[in-house]
Design an enzyme around this catalytic site. Structure first.
Site, PDB file in Angstrom:
ATOM      1  CB  THR A 145      16.753  62.213 -65.137  1.00 52.77           C
ATOM      2  OG1 THR A 145      18.143  62.192 -65.455  1.00 52.77           O
ATOM      3  CG2 THR A 145      16.015  61.500 -66.247  1.00 52.77           C
ATOM      4  CE  LYS A 168      19.691  58.879 -66.129  1.00 51.01           C
ATOM      5  NZ  LYS A 168      19.160  59.648 -67.256  1.00 51.01           N
TER       6      LYS A 168
END
Length: 340
Positions: free
Chosen positions: A257, A200
């Protein structure tokens, strides 16, 4: 394996995430020693109860004890929690393994780091298993999910995952950390949890770059959606379960994120999008940007396994081949049309 109630643990790494996790455990009633190699940081944590370089303004629990002596940190501890950059996992694990062999102890090993080792492409739990003998570890657990140290520090509601092939080990970590603002779920798919946590960061670099270039929400939503699709493809090819990528350590971690200024990977991408050279971005950050090295590892894995990862490839071209970001985006948009 059955685990006893945990009362003593060591946290290895006193950066923002490591120090906040240590603080949570102290407030949960555990006896915690935190290790850092920086003697000045030890003095600051023990005397001022602050960690200004990483989390200015946070006052740590006075019961938290810091040390720069690794053996003093880990000896006599039932759990050892590693929270150091991926690049340091092998060397630190090796040192801990030797200490445990000498003391003949067998603690539960937990890690809260996110990345893959360059060259070997190994997950963090694989590195730990290689460097800490099985006779000196009760199990390995990965702690991961959508979490920013800054928000956990102010006791915002946070939910993350404790993953291990050993259910009892994961439940032990769950019990250690659970409180009114910090909730832990267990998961047996440690492969998927570790890969979701690592990959990610690549997509977060892209999300930050889009923001730096001035693109809007449509572009960011598209990037996250298609990014999740490609990191899931590679993850499943490496042995992960597909459903893990729609859980906390997959889409949950991806969302936080890719959308938060607290994310150093997002901030790095944002600077790149604004035209800041990569070398200056790394220098400005002052902390490890895991997505940069993870991108290289994921790109190489995709090439080896013939997995299509166009976003990962585009970011690789920007980071490692000098491709202009706008040209990389144009190349993505002009790819041949296909079914979702």
């Amino acid at each position: 394996m059955t685990f006893l109630k945990i009362s003593k643990a060591a946290v290895i790494g006193a950066g923002s995430w490591g120090s906040v996790l240590a603080n949570v455990l102290v407030k949960n009633g555990l006896d915690i020693k935190i290790w850092t190699r920086e003697s000045k940081q030890v003095t600051e944590l023990n005397e001022q109860h602050t960690n200004h370089h990483y989390l200015p303004g946070l006052k740590y629990d006075e019961r938290l004890v810091a040390t720069d002596d690794l053996a003093a940190a880990v000896n006599g501890r039932q759990v050892i929690l590693l929270v150091v950059p991926t690049v340091a996992i092998r060397s630190v694990s090796q040192k801990i393994g030797k200490i445990l062999q000498t003391s003949n102890e067998r603690p539960l090993i937990v890690h809260a780091s996110k990345g893959l080792e360059l060259g070997t492409h190994k997950r963090i739990s694989e590195i730990i298993a290689e460097e800490i003998p099985e006779a000196n570890r009760a199990g390995i657990v990965a702690l991961s999910g959508p979490s920013h140290a800054e928000e956990v520090a102010r006791q915002d509601i946070t939910l993350i995952t404790a993953a291990s092939a050993d259910v009892a080990a994961a439940k032990t970590v769950q019990k250690m950390f659970m409180n009114d603002f910090f909730r832990i779920y267990t998961n047996q798919d440690i492969i998927g949890v570790e890969l979701g946590a690592a990959f990610k960061n690549i997509i977060a670099l892209g999300a930050g770059a889009l923001n730096g270039l001035g693109y809007g929400d449509d572009a960011k939503a598209a990037l996250m959606t298609r990014g999740l699709a490609e990191i899931s493809r590679l993850g499943v090819a490496m042995g992960a379960k597909p459903q893990t990528f729609i859980g906390l350590s997959g889409v949950g971690d991806l969302i936080v994120t890719c959308t938060s200024v607290h994310s150093r990977n997002w901030r790095a991408g944002n600077q790149l999008g604004q035209g800041v050279p990569l070398a200056d971005v790394i220098k400005n950050m002052g902390m490890v940007i895991e997505g940069i090295t993870t991108n290289k590892a994921a790109y190489e894995l995709a090439q080896q396994r013939q997995i299509e990862m166009p976003i990962t490839q585009a970011i690789y071209q920007v980071l490692y081949q000098g491709c202009d970001i706008k040209q990389a985006i144009a190349n993505l948009m002009q790819r041949e049309g296909r079914s979702e």
